[in-house]
Design a protein around this motif. Structure first.
Motif, PDB file in Angstrom:
ATOM      1  N   PRO A   1     -81.025  31.535 168.656  1.00  0.00           N
ATOM      2  CA  PRO A   1     -82.373  31.582 168.066  1.00  0.00           C
ATOM      3  C   PRO A   1     -83.376  30.725 168.815  1.00  0.00           C
TER       4      PRO A   1
ATOM      5  N   THR B   1     -85.328  19.574 156.092  1.00  0.00           N
ATOM      6  CA  THR B   1     -84.993  20.351 157.291  1.00  0.00           C
ATOM      7  C   THR B   1     -83.706  21.124 157.048  1.00  0.00           C
TER       8      THR B   1
ATOM      9  N   ASN C   1     -80.331  24.943 162.276  1.00  0.00           N
ATOM     10  CA  ASN C   1     -80.238  26.348 162.645  1.00  0.00           C
ATOM     11  C   ASN C   1     -78.848  26.648 163.186  1.00  0.00           C
ATOM     12  N   ALA C   2     -78.624  27.849 163.648  1.00  0.00           N
ATOM     13  CA  ALA C   2     -77.287  28.262 164.080  1.00  0.00           C
ATOM     14  C   ALA C   2     -76.786  27.458 165.259  1.00  0.00           C
ATOM     15  N   SER C   3     -77.688  26.912 166.055  1.00  0.00           N
ATOM     16  CA  SER C   3     -77.267  26.108 167.205  1.00  0.00           C
ATOM     17  C   SER C   3     -77.171  24.632 166.888  1.00  0.00           C
TER      18      SER C   3
ATOM     19  N   ASP D   1     -82.136  20.703 163.937  1.00  0.00           N
ATOM     20  CA  ASP D   1     -82.810  20.594 162.646  1.00  0.00           C
ATOM     21  C   ASP D   1     -84.200  21.221 162.717  1.00  0.00           C
ATOM     22  N   ILE D   2     -84.467  22.127 161.788  1.00  0.00           N
ATOM     23  CA  ILE D   2     -85.747  22.829 161.736  1.00  0.00           C
ATOM     24  C   ILE D   2     -86.535  22.357 160.517  1.00  0.00           C
TER      25      ILE D   2
ATOM     26  N   TYR E   1     -84.895  31.042 155.939  1.00  0.00           N
ATOM     27  CA  TYR E   1     -84.898  30.768 157.383  1.00  0.00           C
ATOM     28  C   TYR E   1     -83.615  31.263 158.032  1.00  0.00           C
ATOM     29  N   ARG E   2     -82.476  30.927 157.438  1.00  0.00           N
ATOM     30  CA  ARG E   2     -81.197  31.287 158.066  1.00  0.00           C
ATOM     31  C   ARG E   2     -80.957  32.798 158.048  1.00  0.00           C
TER      32      ARG E   2
ATOM     33  N   GLU F   1     -83.414  33.948 161.098  1.00  0.00           N
ATOM     34  CA  GLU F   1     -83.621  33.164 162.312  1.00  0.00           C
ATOM     35  C   GLU F   1     -83.356  33.957 163.592  1.00  0.00           C
TER      36      GLU F   1
END
Length: 406
Positions: free
Chosen positions: A94, A176, A179-181, A184-185, A209-210, A213
């Motif tokens: 992402p 936050t 994300n998949a990687s 922190d978003i 979000y998830r 993404e």
């Protein structure tokens, strides 16, 4: 085209990156060919590409996509944590959002489309949620748990925590979501930390979000696929069915390989042939995949006999190798041809075949790998390519309220 060297920070020097840069030179009609779409010349390898070089380029690109040489794929969170399902699978990255990355995702889509159209499988170990999205399906909370088993329990802890407002704020949980990687978003410019008052909104935003993404990356891949196959029709298939169309079966069934085998210079009932199939039976699926790459330049079998498009797997036994036990098997990947010396016993055949599939991966006509065990070069014509419960509970327990904000 060069391979095996430095791929560059964005993978532009990889085989995948080099092919992506050439995509503008392909006409729309060329992408609709039933077999090979391009010809390949590898720097440092003498190969007249009659199909084997093309297959090798596809196998090389699949390897690069999954070994970190390109930035398009990332291992699942479960893989990073070494727990849960889909540990050995990959997701679309992402964080790969630049113009270059989007073009690479489109080229990845072209490769997927070519695999569907030609029946030539790709060795890509993408997680099932990726295939679902490529087929036009929306992700669910259960899909998230398939690749990140800790995500939903983490949200449930926040949602159901019975701490007081003061105790909750003392935890100092940032607003936050990883994300998949693993990055922190920040989910909101309005909040910096999670509180009892905003935790419902946090859960809603985190889930949303998830679930979305990968949307940009999926759209780019589907755009590339649309250059080769009618993408709207993919909605007729499940994610698993799409994966099978692109990748074939990850298992390599020997009965399918046997069904297209023909023999030259030896009878199919001969001891040497029986030894060969017994050795293949004893191979792990990984070793069978290595064998296919050695003999055909690809790592998976087509789905059905019809998908072989009339191509036979040819085993040829020659008496020119003398003494035979001093020589390795040889392959012509363009012609799906395996040349075997007339080995004296099954043990020698197994030893030589295992050595060949593990250490003789280059396509060349320059005697790099074709050296007899005596140290002398083999004969000149011995070239290869001359031509989850938590998620269900969460989903059924007012998840829709969180998603809608009610």
């Amino acid at each position: 085209m060069s391979k095996g060297g430095l791929a560059g920070p964005d993978g532009t020097k990889s085989v995948f990156g080099q092919m992506c840069a050439k995509m503008s030179s392909f006409s729309p009609d060329s992408l609709l060919l039933p077999h090979r779409v391009w010809k390949v010349k590898f720097v440092g390898e003498s190969v007249d590409d009659c199909g084997g070089g093309y297959s090798e380029s596809i196998a090389e690109m699949c390897e690069e996509l999954q070994n970190g040489l390109t930035p398009l794929l990332i291992v699942t969170p479960n893989g990073r944590d070494e727990s849960g399902a889909n540990r050995d699978c990959f997701l679309l990255n992402p964080a790969a959002k630049s113009l270059l990355h989007m073009n690479m995702f489109r080229f990845l889509g072209v490769l997927l489309g070519i695999a569907i159209r030609t029946g030539s499988p790709l060795s890509l170990n993408l997680a099932e949620p990726v295939w679902k999205q490529l087929a036009g399906m929306n992700l669910t909370i259960a899909d998230l748990s398939e690749v990140d088993k800790d995500f939903i329990p983490g949200l449930m802890y926040i949602r159901d925590n019975e701490a007081t407002s003061e105790e909750f704020e003392a935890m100092s949980l940032p607003f936050t979501v990883p994300n998949a990687s693993g990055q922190d978003i920040q989910l909101s410019s309005k909040y910096t930390h999670i509180t009892l008052d905003n935790r419902a909104e946090y859960v809603r935003l985190a889930i949303n979000y998830r679930l979305h993404e990968f949307d940009e990356q999926v759209a780019a891949v589907r755009e590339g696929m649309a250059r080769v196959v009618p993408v709207p029709l993919l909605s007729l298939f499940t994610g698993y069915e799409l994966e099978t169309m692109v990748c074939g079966s990850p298992d390599i069934p020997l009965h399918l390989l046997k069904s297209v085998a023909t023999y030259k210079g030896i009878e199919p009932t001969a001891s040497l042939i029986q030894w060969f199939w017994e050795v293949m039976e004893s191979f792990s699926n990984t070793e069978r995949s290595l064998f296919l790459r050695f003999v055909w330049g690809r790592t998976r079998l087509p789905r059905t006999i019809a998908d072989f498009r009339g191509r036979d797997f040819v085993i040829q036994v020659l008496d020119k190798y003398n003494p035979p036990d001093h020589f390795l098997p040889e392959s012509y990947t363009c012609f799906f041809l395996l040349k075997l010396p007339r080995y004296s016993c099954k043990q020698v055949l197994e030893e030589k075949l295992k050595y060949a599939i593990h250490f003789c991966k280059s396509i060349d006509t320059d005697d790099y790998a074709r050296i007899a065990l005596t140290g002398e070069p083999a004969a000149d014509d011995s070239s290869d390519d001359s031509d989850n419960e938590d998620a269900d509970s969460f989903a059924s327990d007012s998840t829709q309220d969180y998603l809608t904000g009610h």
